[in-house]
Design a protein around this motif. Structure first.
Motif, PDB file in Angstrom:
ATOM      1  N   GLY A 430      -4.846  17.131  -1.463  1.00  0.00           N
ATOM      2  CA  GLY A 430      -4.069  16.893  -2.672  1.00  0.00           C
ATOM      3  C   GLY A 430      -2.696  17.544  -2.598  1.00  0.00           C
ATOM      4  O   GLY A 430      -2.465  18.492  -1.847  1.00  0.00           O
ATOM      5  N   ASP A 431      -1.757  17.021  -3.393  1.00  0.00           N
ATOM      6  CA  ASP A 431      -0.401  17.552  -3.452  1.00  0.00           C
ATOM      7  C   ASP A 431      -0.297  18.598  -4.552  1.00  0.00           C
ATOM      8  O   ASP A 431      -0.758  18.372  -5.685  1.00  0.00           O
ATOM      9  CB  ASP A 431       0.610  16.435  -3.716  1.00  0.00           C
ATOM     10  CG  ASP A 431       0.755  15.498  -2.528  1.00  0.00           C
ATOM     11  OD1 ASP A 431       0.386  15.909  -1.410  1.00  0.00           O
ATOM     12  OD2 ASP A 431       1.223  14.365  -2.721  1.00  0.00           O
ATOM     13  N   VAL A 432       0.315  19.726  -4.233  1.00  0.00           N
ATOM     14  CA  VAL A 432       0.481  20.810  -5.190  1.00  0.00           C
ATOM     15  C   VAL A 432       1.915  21.318  -5.101  1.00  0.00           C
ATOM     16  O   VAL A 432       2.639  21.031  -4.157  1.00  0.00           O
ATOM     17  CB  VAL A 432      -0.502  21.967  -4.914  1.00  0.00           C
ATOM     18  CG1 VAL A 432      -1.940  21.477  -4.931  1.00  0.00           C
ATOM     19  CG2 VAL A 432      -0.196  22.640  -3.577  1.00  0.00           C
ATOM     20  N   SER A 433       2.322  22.098  -6.088  1.00  0.00           N
ATOM     21  CA  SER A 433       3.629  22.755  -6.044  1.00  0.00           C
ATOM     22  C   SER A 433       3.430  24.226  -5.712  1.00  0.00           C
ATOM     23  O   SER A 433       2.389  24.823  -6.009  1.00  0.00           O
ATOM     24  CB  SER A 433       4.355  22.621  -7.384  1.00  0.00           C
ATOM     25  OG  SER A 433       3.723  23.412  -8.377  1.00  0.00           O
ATOM     26  N   LEU A 434       4.441  24.805  -5.105  1.00  0.00           N
ATOM     27  CA  LEU A 434       4.382  26.231  -4.790  1.00  0.00           C
ATOM     28  C   LEU A 434       4.257  27.059  -6.060  1.00  0.00           C
ATOM     29  O   LEU A 434       3.556  28.082  -6.080  1.00  0.00           O
ATOM     30  CB  LEU A 434       5.633  26.634  -4.008  1.00  0.00           C
ATOM     31  CG  LEU A 434       5.740  28.100  -3.581  1.00  0.00           C
ATOM     32  CD1 LEU A 434       4.591  28.493  -2.673  1.00  0.00           C
ATOM     33  CD2 LEU A 434       7.080  28.351  -2.898  1.00  0.00           C
ATOM     34  N   LEU A 435       4.892  26.624  -7.127  1.00  0.00           N
ATOM     35  CA  LEU A 435       4.832  27.352  -8.389  1.00  0.00           C
ATOM     36  C   LEU A 435       3.407  27.419  -8.912  1.00  0.00           C
ATOM     37  O   LEU A 435       2.890  28.500  -9.235  1.00  0.00           O
ATOM     38  CB  LEU A 435       5.757  26.687  -9.414  1.00  0.00           C
ATOM     39  CG  LEU A 435       5.716  27.247 -10.833  1.00  0.00           C
ATOM     40  CD1 LEU A 435       6.147  28.704 -10.844  1.00  0.00           C
ATOM     41  CD2 LEU A 435       6.607  26.418 -11.764  1.00  0.00           C
ATOM     42  N   GLU A 436       2.737  26.271  -9.010  1.00  0.00           N
ATOM     43  CA  GLU A 436       1.382  26.261  -9.547  1.00  0.00           C
ATOM     44  C   GLU A 436       0.394  26.923  -8.594  1.00  0.00           C
ATOM     45  O   GLU A 436      -0.540  27.610  -9.035  1.00  0.00           O
ATOM     46  CB  GLU A 436       0.960  24.828  -9.861  1.00  0.00           C
ATOM     47  CG  GLU A 436       1.710  24.215 -11.025  1.00  0.00           C
ATOM     48  CD  GLU A 436       1.135  22.885 -11.468  1.00  0.00           C
ATOM     49  OE1 GLU A 436       1.451  22.458 -12.602  1.00  0.00           O
ATOM     50  OE2 GLU A 436       0.372  22.268 -10.707  1.00  0.00           O
ATOM     51  N   LEU A 437       0.584  26.730  -7.303  1.00  0.00           N
ATOM     52  CA  LEU A 437      -0.321  27.339  -6.332  1.00  0.00           C
ATOM     53  C   LEU A 437      -0.213  28.859  -6.385  1.00  0.00           C
ATOM     54  O   LEU A 437      -1.236  29.568  -6.378  1.00  0.00           O
ATOM     55  CB  LEU A 437       0.006  26.825  -4.936  1.00  0.00           C
ATOM     56  CG  LEU A 437      -0.923  27.276  -3.811  1.00  0.00           C
ATOM     57  CD1 LEU A 437      -2.336  26.764  -4.041  1.00  0.00           C
ATOM     58  CD2 LEU A 437      -0.403  26.798  -2.459  1.00  0.00           C
ATOM     59  N   ALA A 438       1.007  29.377  -6.434  1.00  0.00           N
ATOM     60  CA  ALA A 438       1.183  30.825  -6.485  1.00  0.00           C
ATOM     61  C   ALA A 438       0.583  31.400  -7.758  1.00  0.00           C
ATOM     62  O   ALA A 438      -0.047  32.468  -7.734  1.00  0.00           O
ATOM     63  CB  ALA A 438       2.666  31.176  -6.384  1.00  0.00           C
ATOM     64  N   ASN A 439       0.736  30.719  -8.875  1.00  0.00           N
ATOM     65  CA  ASN A 439       0.156  31.249 -10.112  1.00  0.00           C
ATOM     66  C   ASN A 439      -1.364  31.171 -10.095  1.00  0.00           C
ATOM     67  O   ASN A 439      -2.039  32.001 -10.703  1.00  0.00           O
ATOM     68  CB  ASN A 439       0.705  30.509 -11.334  1.00  0.00           C
ATOM     69  CG  ASN A 439       0.452  31.271 -12.615  1.00  0.00           C
ATOM     70  OD1 ASN A 439       0.680  32.474 -12.686  1.00  0.00           O
ATOM     71  ND2 ASN A 439      -0.043  30.588 -13.636  1.00  0.00           N
ATOM     72  N   ALA A 440      -1.926  30.180  -9.387  1.00  0.00           N
ATOM     73  CA  ALA A 440      -3.382  30.131  -9.230  1.00  0.00           C
ATOM     74  C   ALA A 440      -3.867  31.334  -8.423  1.00  0.00           C
ATOM     75  O   ALA A 440      -4.900  31.936  -8.738  1.00  0.00           O
ATOM     76  CB  ALA A 440      -3.787  28.826  -8.549  1.00  0.00           C
ATOM     77  N   TYR A 441      -3.136  31.700  -7.370  1.00  0.00           N
ATOM     78  CA  TYR A 441      -3.486  32.910  -6.612  1.00  0.00           C
ATOM     79  C   TYR A 441      -3.301  34.155  -7.464  1.00  0.00           C
ATOM     80  O   TYR A 441      -4.041  35.139  -7.314  1.00  0.00           O
ATOM     81  CB  TYR A 441      -2.641  32.997  -5.347  1.00  0.00           C
ATOM     82  CG  TYR A 441      -3.256  32.280  -4.173  1.00  0.00           C
ATOM     83  CD1 TYR A 441      -3.815  32.980  -3.120  1.00  0.00           C
ATOM     84  CD2 TYR A 441      -3.299  30.888  -4.117  1.00  0.00           C
ATOM     85  CE1 TYR A 441      -4.392  32.327  -2.038  1.00  0.00           C
ATOM     86  CE2 TYR A 441      -3.874  30.218  -3.047  1.00  0.00           C
ATOM     87  CZ  TYR A 441      -4.423  30.941  -2.017  1.00  0.00           C
ATOM     88  OH  TYR A 441      -5.016  30.282  -0.958  1.00  0.00           O
TER      89      TYR A 441
END
Length: 724
Positions: A430-441
């Motif tokens: 799936g496609d994700v953004s760095l912004l959302e991925l970093a906040n998930a971490y």
């Protein structure tokens, strides 16, 4: 006679005839063409052009302008500026005399004050049709009025800020930045001479500007080097603005022309992160890597401390752009399985080759290094980013549940139905953004509690629980375990900081995207490198591409205080565990209370429930009219087929532990695995589409003792491909 007449008339007092604006009025009316983004301590982080009529920066006070420029401008434009009252009568007389007798072309004796009058009132400005003495008269009147209410410093400051220098550059702030890349306070003698020469003719070609600047510089200092000035002119005219790495954020947060927004960005960190990313991209250029993005988030507050969005890529915002996630989604998959009690960190997963049937055909996941470990624990599988165990874990936890979990941690870009991504979602299809991925971490860093990020100061926001604290703690512990990671990455790598930190890399299909996302107790750092145009990198994995940037930024953040490991939450226990056989060394492991065990034993082959691998349930097989019918065959494949037989549409088709091929007939069919007692232990309905071959009225079967091997194993989950 007109020139002479005007010169005489100007000798007399000139009465005021209009309301003259005050210096404060002029300064207040000035609007920068930019919106300005400030850091948390008030430093300028970025500016973005929002008014396209002219390029203007904030008003510059005279004390913030290099005195060298003031001297050059007075020498070039108005040598008796400090002596006259707005009109230089000596220059007027000389101009009148020269014009009367045609001795030489003059500039009309316009003083700086008169030029300022034209800048303040467009009706007094010179026009393309040429100057008229009536307009010069009005300029003179206005200049006298300005001198009556303004002092010389105010006049010179306003003139330098309102004048146009070249092209769209209006004001000394924009001119100094646009032509020389520096603040007006830092201008040297050569640069000052160039700017003063441009005031006279902003559209002049480079050679003409260089000649004028050289002559002016030598008037001020006979030792001036004209060769240096020529070089400076060429460099200034060829200069393009350096990429501003936070322009996307400035545009998002800013308002109209002249607006100023204070953000949460840390200017020092922003500069360091930008320089670090640029340096790494320069190192990776020979591997076909051009672009990168980076974000740093404060774990507690959600404040974004660094935002490097589009280094070298114009308008592309690499922090919010959607890119394939690679292996960065695996921590959330294992957290789900741990939370549901389906696995522990010590559970062994099958790491052998496998073909997974899907409606679209077989999915054949592979490990990044194309090697297999037979069996690997959850700790080893996640820390070492093994793909086959990850897909097996997804088949155990459930595709829909995992898709729902990713949405719950804030990855809203996964808008398609779970079936769209399929089992490869475990590997980041799936496609994700760095912004959302970093906040998930960051959610992992906060023990499963989540709130949104912020780019401007705000009051503390309430957090909600989206992940189990116990499972999250175990996943974070795995991501921080350099020993477990060493089977893939080695003990020494850029993932191994000198303090506690948890980190995961990812590389998308065909090496188009490269990620490194991780956290300490205080900060979450996410880095992406690749190419915004989608070109593949050349042999760049996560640990080789983005990880060095992540490590440098994390070290910078913790230069004064190392990161600390999180405290274990209630409900987790530590237990020494032994593996039988010893596929992994005995170790102390974390468990959710109630799932702990002292021994993990590998189940022998054959303990799994038999199932049909191909044709998969609800699949569609299409006949090819261009291929002769005898050559079109379908192979039946099963796991756990020993002692069972195939049955197709009620007719026997041979033993299931041998390869069975079938000449397909159009229509709907049902394939079963049946035991010695005749009862079906597995079934799959499928459809064959297309025209039957002439004369074909029945199916034919053939079997081979070479067989479809029984690749069943001890885990009960399936496997995966992608990258680290």
């Amino acid at each position: 006679m007109k020139a002479w007449r005007v010169g005489v008339l100007l000798l007399f007092a000139l009465p005021a005839h209009a309301v003259v604006p005050t210096p404060q009025d002029v300064k207040a009316a000035w609007r920068s063409s930019e919106t300005t983004l400030l850091g948390r301590h008030g430093e300028t982080i970025a500016t973005v052009r929002v008014d396209m009529k002219a390029r203007r920066l904030p008003w510059v006070a005279l004390e913030d302008i290099s005195p060298t420029l003031g001297r050059a401008v007075l020498q070039a434009e108005d040598q008796r500026f400090m002596e006259h009252g707005g009109i230089d009568f000596q220059a007027v007389g000389k101009a009148a005399w020269d014009n009367l007798f045609g001795l030489r072309r003059t500039r009309g004796a316009s003083t700086i004050t008169m030029q300022l009058a034209g800048l303040l009132d467009p009706r007094l400005a010179p026009r393309s049709t040429g100057r008229t003495w009536a307009r010069k008269w009005d300029q003179a009147l206005a200049a006298r009025e300005l001198e009556a209410g303004w002092n010389k410093r105010q006049i010179l400051e306003a003139y330098l800020n309102l004048a146009s220098y070249r092209g769209e550059l209006q004001g000394i702030g924009a001119a100094a930045r646009g032509l020389f890349g520096k603040a007006p306070s830092g201008l040297d003698a050569g640069e000052a001479a160039i700017l003063a020469s441009l005031l006279r003719a902003p559209t002049a070609p480079a050679r003409a500007v260089a000649r004028r600047a050289c002559a002016l510089a030598r008037e001020l200092d006979p030792r001036a080097d004209c060769a240096d000035i020529e070089w400076e002119v060429d460099a200034a005219f060829a200069r393009t603005a350096a990429p501003d790495t936070a322009t996307s954020l400035a545009r998002r947060l800013g308002g109209g022309p002249g607006s100023v927004v204070r953000s949460t960005l840390d200017a020092g960190l922003q500069r360091f992160a930008t320089a670090t990313l640029r340096r790494r991209l320069a190192e990776l250029a020979e591997r076909n890597v051009s672009d990168g993005a980076l974000i740093v988030i404060d774990n507690a507050s959600g404040e974004v401390l660094a935002y490097v969005a589009n280094d070298g890529a114009g308008e592309v915002d690499g922090v919010t752009a959607l890119r394939q996630a690679g292996s960065t989604l695996k921590p959330f998959l294992y957290e789900l399985a741990l939370e549901r009690g389906q696995l522990t960190a010590a559970s062994l997963l099958d790491d052998t080759p496998v073909d997974i049937p899907t409606v679209g055909g077989l999915y054949v996941p592979q490990n990044y290094d194309h090697q297999y470990r037979i069996a690997a624990s959850v700790r080893t599988s996640l820390a070492g980013s093994l793909n086959v165990p990850a897909v097996r874990t997804l088949m155990l936890a459930g595709l829909e549940r995992f898709h729902e979990r990713l949405r719950a941690v804030g990855i809203t870009s996964l808008t398609e139905a779970p079936e769209f991504y399929g089992w490869s979602l475990a590997l980041g299809s799936g496609d994700v953004s760095l912004l959302e991925l970093a906040n998930a971490y960051r959610t992992l860093a906060n023990g499963g509690l989540q709130d949104g990020v912020t780019f401007v100061p705000r009051a503390p926001a309430p957090k909600r629980r989206v992940l189990d604290a116990r499972a999250t703690f175990i996943v974070a512990d795995i991501l921080s375990d350099r020993a477990a990671r060493s089977t893939t990455f080695g003990l020494v790598s850029d993932l191994a900081t000198g303090f506690w930190s948890a980190v995961k890399t990812g590389t998308s299909k065909d090496m188009r995207d490269n990620w490194c996302v991780g956290f300490s107790d205080r900060y979450t750092v996410g880095v992406w490198v690749g190419n915004f145009d989608g070109r593949s990198m050349w042999d760049v994995s996560g640990v080789a591409g983005a990880a060095p940037v992540w490590r440098d930024v994390m070290d910078y953040l913790h230069r004064d205080r190392p990161g600390k490991p999180p405290a274990a939450p209630p409900g987790v226990v530590r237990q020494t565990v032994k593996f039988v056989p010893a596929v992994e060394p005995e170790r102390s492991e974390w468990f959710v209370r109630g799932t702990e065990t002292s021994v993990v034993a590998m189940l022998p082959p054959g303990r799994r429930a038999p199932r049909i691998v191909y044709p998969a349930a609800d699949s569609i097989i299409a006949l090819d009219p261009d291929i002769p019918a005898p050559l079109q065959r379908v192979s039946f494949r099963a796991y756990g087929g020993a002692g069972l037989r195939w049955e197709l549409d009620g007719a026997g088709a041979g033993p299931a532990d041998q390869a069975a091929t079938w000449s397909p007939l159009p229509g709907e069919h049902e394939l079963k695995l049946v035991g010695e007692d005749g009862r079906a232990v597995a079934a799959a309905r499928f459809e064959v589409r297309g025209a039957a071959a002439p004369g074909q009225v029945a199916s034919s079967f053939s079997t081979s003792s070479g067989g479809s091997p029984d690749t069943s194993s001890w885990s009960g989950v399936n496997r995966g491909e992608s990258e680290r």
